[in-house]
Design a protein around this motif. Sequence first.
Motif, short mmCIF file in Angstrom:
data_model
loop_
_atom_site.label_atom_id
_atom_site.label_comp_id
_atom_site.label_asym_id
_atom_site.label_seq_id
_atom_site.Cartn_x
_atom_site.Cartn_y
_atom_site.Cartn_z
N VAL A 141 3.35 -8.43 1.15
CA VAL A 141 4.24 -8.07 0.04
C VAL A 141 3.60 -8.44 -1.30
CG1 VAL A 141 6.45 -8.60 -1.07
CG2 VAL A 141 6.36 -8.08 1.38
N ARG A 142 2.96 -9.61 -1.38
CA ARG A 142 2.30 -9.99 -2.63
C ARG A 142 1.16 -9.03 -2.98
NH1 ARG A 142 3.80 -14.93 -0.68
NH2 ARG A 142 1.85 -15.30 0.42
N LEU A 143 0.40 -8.59 -1.97
CA LEU A 143 -0.68 -7.63 -2.22
C LEU A 143 -0.13 -6.30 -2.75
CD1 LEU A 143 -3.67 -6.73 -1.97
CD2 LEU A 143 -3.12 -6.01 0.37
N VAL A 144 0.90 -5.80 -2.11
CA VAL A 144 1.51 -4.54 -2.57
C VAL A 144 2.12 -4.72 -3.96
CG1 VAL A 144 3.35 -2.85 -2.10
CG2 VAL A 144 1.90 -3.68 -0.22
N PHE A 145 2.79 -5.85 -4.18
CA PHE A 145 3.39 -6.12 -5.48
C PHE A 145 2.32 -6.17 -6.58
CE2 PHE A 145 4.78 -9.03 -8.80
CZ PHE A 145 6.01 -8.49 -9.15
N ARG A 146 1.23 -6.91 -6.31
CA ARG A 146 0.13 -6.98 -7.30
C ARG A 146 -0.46 -5.60 -7.57
NH1 ARG A 146 -1.46 -11.63 -4.44
NH2 ARG A 146 -3.07 -10.43 -3.38
N THR A 147 -0.54 -4.77 -6.56
CA THR A 147 -1.08 -3.42 -6.72
C THR A 147 -0.16 -2.57 -7.60
OG1 THR A 147 -2.15 -3.56 -4.56
CG2 THR A 147 -1.88 -1.36 -5.50
N ILE A 148 1.14 -2.66 -7.37
CA ILE A 148 2.11 -1.89 -8.14
C ILE A 148 2.14 -2.33 -9.59
CG2 ILE A 148 4.58 -1.41 -8.45
CD1 ILE A 148 4.85 -1.60 -5.37
N PHE A 149 2.13 -3.63 -9.84
CA PHE A 149 2.28 -4.18 -11.19
C PHE A 149 0.97 -4.71 -11.76
CE2 PHE A 149 6.60 -4.43 -9.49
CZ PHE A 149 7.31 -3.84 -10.52
N LYS A 150 -0.14 -4.15 -11.34
CA LYS A 150 -1.46 -4.66 -11.72
C LYS A 150 -1.62 -4.78 -13.24
CE LYS A 150 -6.33 -3.99 -10.71
NZ LYS A 150 -7.30 -3.23 -9.94
N LYS A 151 -1.34 -3.72 -13.96
CA LYS A 151 -1.55 -3.73 -15.41
C LYS A 151 -0.65 -4.74 -16.12
CE LYS A 151 -3.21 0.97 -15.85
NZ LYS A 151 -2.98 2.31 -16.41
N SER A 152 0.64 -4.75 -15.78
CA SER A 152 1.54 -5.66 -16.47
C SER A 152 1.28 -7.12 -16.12
CB SER A 152 3.00 -5.29 -16.19
OG SER A 152 3.28 -5.39 -14.82
N LEU A 153 0.80 -7.40 -14.90
CA LEU A 153 0.46 -8.78 -14.54
C LEU A 153 -0.78 -9.26 -15.27
CD1 LEU A 153 1.14 -8.68 -10.69
CD2 LEU A 153 2.53 -9.81 -12.44
#
Length: 159
Positions: A141-153
């Motif tokens: 879930v953290r990997l998918v989350f980081r992928t989705i929100f890569k730019k904003s993170l």
Amino acid sequence: MPKTKFQGIVFTIMMVAVMVYTMICYNISLSAGGLTNQVFLTAFHELIIMGPIAFILEIFVVGKVSHFLAFRLVKPNDRPIFILLAISSMTVCLMCPAMSFIATLLFKNAGSELIAVWLQTSAMNFPMALFWQLFFAGPIVRLVFRTIFKKSLIIAERA
């Protein structure tokens, strides 16, 4: 990991979906005497009920309490992996008995044996929930989350 309220809600939805669906499959398999293809389909019917319950419980109660308890074990300046493991472990410690109780009420027909069935359900669920959270659901879930929100993170880390 989430930096905004919206990201927190998205992360919680993702984690709840993965954890609850898996735990439902696990419990149906225990009841049926083994895992079959039908279990995966049957689990979706319970997910419709248990998913929103887990989401509400996590957002309004468990999220806050698990962070409080985790930071009694670790300090904010500790290594991030220790903080992550403490929060994840405390979340499982709270969610597992709570969701096991709700599942016992809704699906187990425990009758006068409610406490005994709930304790047994919690004991059977806890090792699976902890293992699944720490080694599979959490990292995925953290990997998918980081992928989705890569730019904003990335932007949030620079600020």
